[in-house]
Each structure stands twice: as C-alpha cells, then as structure tokens.
Design an enzyme around this catalytic site. Structure first.
Site, short mmCIF file in Angstrom:
data_model
loop_
_atom_site.label_atom_id
_atom_site.label_comp_id
_atom_site.label_asym_id
_atom_site.label_seq_id
_atom_site.Cartn_x
_atom_site.Cartn_y
_atom_site.Cartn_z
N ARG A 225 -8.83 14.77 57.65
CA ARG A 225 -9.40 14.59 56.32
C ARG A 225 -8.87 13.39 55.56
O ARG A 225 -9.62 12.61 54.98
CB ARG A 225 -9.10 15.81 55.42
CG ARG A 225 -10.15 16.83 55.36
CD ARG A 225 -9.46 18.16 55.15
NE ARG A 225 -8.53 18.37 56.23
CZ ARG A 225 -8.89 18.90 57.40
NH1 ARG A 225 -10.08 19.34 57.58
NH2 ARG A 225 -8.02 19.02 58.38
N THR A 226 -7.55 13.26 55.54
CA THR A 226 -6.99 12.23 54.68
C THR A 226 -7.41 10.85 55.16
O THR A 226 -7.89 10.02 54.39
CB THR A 226 -5.45 12.35 54.63
OG1 THR A 226 -5.13 13.67 54.21
CG2 THR A 226 -4.85 11.36 53.65
N ARG B 34 0.56 7.20 56.19
CA ARG B 34 1.10 8.54 56.46
C ARG B 34 2.22 8.39 57.48
O ARG B 34 2.07 7.65 58.45
CB ARG B 34 0.02 9.46 57.00
CG ARG B 34 0.59 10.76 57.55
CD ARG B 34 -0.47 11.78 57.81
NE ARG B 34 -1.02 12.30 56.57
CZ ARG B 34 -1.80 13.39 56.51
NH1 ARG B 34 -2.11 14.04 57.60
NH2 ARG B 34 -2.27 13.81 55.36
C1 NCD Z 1 -2.25 18.57 54.49
C2 NCD Z 1 -1.14 17.63 54.90
O1 NCD Z 1 -1.34 16.75 55.74
O2 NCD Z 1 -0.07 17.78 54.32
N1 NCD Z 1 -3.49 18.18 55.00
C3 NCD Z 1 -4.23 17.27 54.31
O3 NCD Z 1 -3.81 16.18 54.04
N2 NCD Z 1 -5.44 17.66 53.88
C4 NCD Z 1 -1.93 19.99 54.75
C5 NCD Z 1 -1.58 20.41 56.15
O4 NCD Z 1 -1.53 19.61 57.08
O5 NCD Z 1 -1.36 21.61 56.30
#
Ligand code: NCD
Length: 308
Positions: free
Chosen positions: A52-53, A102
C-alpha cells in the site's frame, strides 16, 4: 534547509488540517491537480516490503502528473554492496525532487534527511514511526466522523512494534477530548517512551486492558493492528501471540456502537475476520484509498506546489 517529514510532529496541527483540507479538495476535484507535478520526480527507496504505502506514493505522484523512480527491494539496491543510507541519499538527490523512504532501521529516514538536498518522507522506519499512515488515518477519521476531537479510540493488537500506532497516538494527543484505550497482550504493550513522552506529558486520558470485548461498547474508533512478525526475535513467541485478538462480525453486532468505525493500516492477517468486511463499520479499504490523497497533498506541500 529543505523540509522533510520524519515524524508526524514535524507538522503542526494547523499544517495537518490544511493537508487534510487539500486532500478533500483533491478527492472532489481531481482534474485540478493532474498536472501539478509535471516534470517532477519522486524516488521511492523501499528497503523493507510494502504494498500500500509504496503503490499509493507512486499512484499519488502519477496522479499529480509526475514521475516515479526507485526500488522496492533492498536486495536489488547497492545497500547489498554496503552503501550507507547517507551516500544513497546524496546520489538520489541528484536524480529526483523528493524521496519516500522505508527502512527496517529506526532513524534511517532521519539520517537520510540530514544528508539530503531534497525533501525526505519517512514511509515507515522499523517499529518507530509512520507519519504518512497517520495522515491517512486522520483523513479517514475526519471524513467518517466529521471531526478529529472528542472521541474514544481503541488501539488493539501489537502496540509495541506497531509504528502506525505510535505515530497516530502522537498526532491525536494534540487534539482535544481524545480518550485512548490500549488493548494488547502484556507482551505487546505500548512502549513506555510513548506513554511517558506523549500520553502522560500531554495529559491524555488512557487505560490499558487485555480484553477487547469488554471495552468495545465504549469505542467510537477501533484501530486494529497486525502482530508485527518481522520484529520478533523468536518465531515461537510470534506464533503464541499472533491470534491474540480476532474481531468478528458477531462481536461487533453484540458489543459495538452503531457508528463505530473500524480501521486497520493493513495488511491484515487474522485479526479481522473477513465477515466484518461487509459491515458498514468496516472502513479499512476506504482508509487505504485515503492514503493516496494525503500523499498527493503532502508531496505538493513539500515541493511548494499549488493547484491554483
Ligand atoms: C503498516 C506498516 O507498514 O507499518 N502498513 C502500512 O503501511 N499500511 C502496518 C503493518 O505492516 O502491519
């Protein structure tokens, strides 16, 4: 110095509200924004898995008329050759206008921002922070509830390693009338630094419990989380804790308010049964959509661009 967003606290409440207002406007008038980032490039540097991100950052940049470059796997980058985050950043600063990073190491995006001549957005650093998920969560709550103050929110699951929880608590502690219910097994409680530096310092009312069903009737927002497998040192411990909470439709029907909203940053594993998905209180897929719009808004802000 260029402006980066490493923690949600890098943005004032006024700035957050403005970013959310613009995200609402993008949703209402997408065509107005379709050329705003023409000629601009976003670098997505993802040293840790993401669906998603990363994709929402990419979709955000494309919908603003910009371009995207980057990598989605540390294994395919020069990190495997031993390149430092600082050097990767200096080099990427020559190719792009803005970075979304990230990284499994807490603090890596901060280090990157200190060596960058372009804005750096923290897209999740280890078990620490995830400010753009928080903007996503805030936009979803505001669109669903019409406000960001005066409600009770329950955080359920892995509150120890869940970076989205830490960032959202930081953000909400600056709005009035927020009550927080922390629901987790003893082993996965909210870190004491968040309790001390955020909740206690800001005088936020909070309780800790291990029992979801008992507190469910009090909640206006329920924020479910995945047990963060990748942060555990022992597989056995993960297996023991992973199914601590499973939200089902039956539990919602029996215990929850009619206007509760259920959020989850996703990905979900077992903690929300799929029979909840059709309940009008389930908002997690809409939440994922909101992620694209707040990222469009943030990219514009950090690049100093306007649609008008
Ligand atoms: C989250 C993350 O990466 O911290 N996911 C996200 O970015 N939507 C939550 C997760 O991985 O559980």
């Amino acid at each position: 110095m260029v402006r980066s967003v490493i923690s949600i606290l890098d943005l004032s409440v006024e700035e957050i509200n403005k970013l959310l207002d613009r995200a609402d406007d993008i949703i209402a008038n997408p065509a107005k924004y379709s050329e705003v980032c023409r000629g601009k490039k976003l670098a997505t540097l993802f040293f840790e898995p993401s669906t998603r991100t990363r994709l929402s950052f990419e979709a955000a940049m494309y919908e603003l008329g910009g371009h995207v470059l980057g990598f989605s796997d540390a294994g395919s980058s020069s990190a495997t050759k031993g390149e430092s985050v600082a050097d990767t950043t200096k080099m990427v600063s020559c190719y792009a206008d803005i970075i979304a990073m990230r990284h499994p190491k807490e603090g890596a995006p901060l280090v990157s921002s200190m060596h960058s001549s372009i804005p750096v957005i923290n897209a999740g650093d280890g078990g620490h922070n995830h400010p753009t998920q928080t903007l996503t969560d805030l936009l979803t709550i505001r669109r669903k509830k019409g406000r960001l103050n005066n409600f009770t929110i329950g955080f359920c699951g892995d509150l120890k390693f869940g970076r989205t929880v830490h960032s959202l608590i930081q953000a909400l502690s600056r709005y009035a009338g927020i009550k927080i219910v922390l629901i987790s097994p003893d082993e996965l409680k909210l870190p004491s630094y968040v309790k001390k530096d955020v909740l206690q310092k800001q005088g936020i009312e909070y309780v800790q419990t291990t029992d979801l069903e008992e507190v469910l009737p009090e909640l206006d927002v329920l924020y479910m989380t995945r047990v963060q497998k990748e942060r555990f040192l022992s597989e056995e411990e993960y297996i023991r804790l992973r199914d601590s909470y499973i939200l089902t439709r039956a539990k919602l029907v029996k215990n929850a308010k009619e206007d509760l909203i259920v959020l989850h940053p996703l990905p979900r594993v077992n903690e929300i049964s799929t029979d909840v998905d059709d309940d009008p209180r389930a908002c997690y897929f809409e939440q994922a959509l909101c992620g694209k719009y707040v990222r469009m808004s943030l990219i514009m802000e950090l690049l100093g661009l306007n649609a008008d």
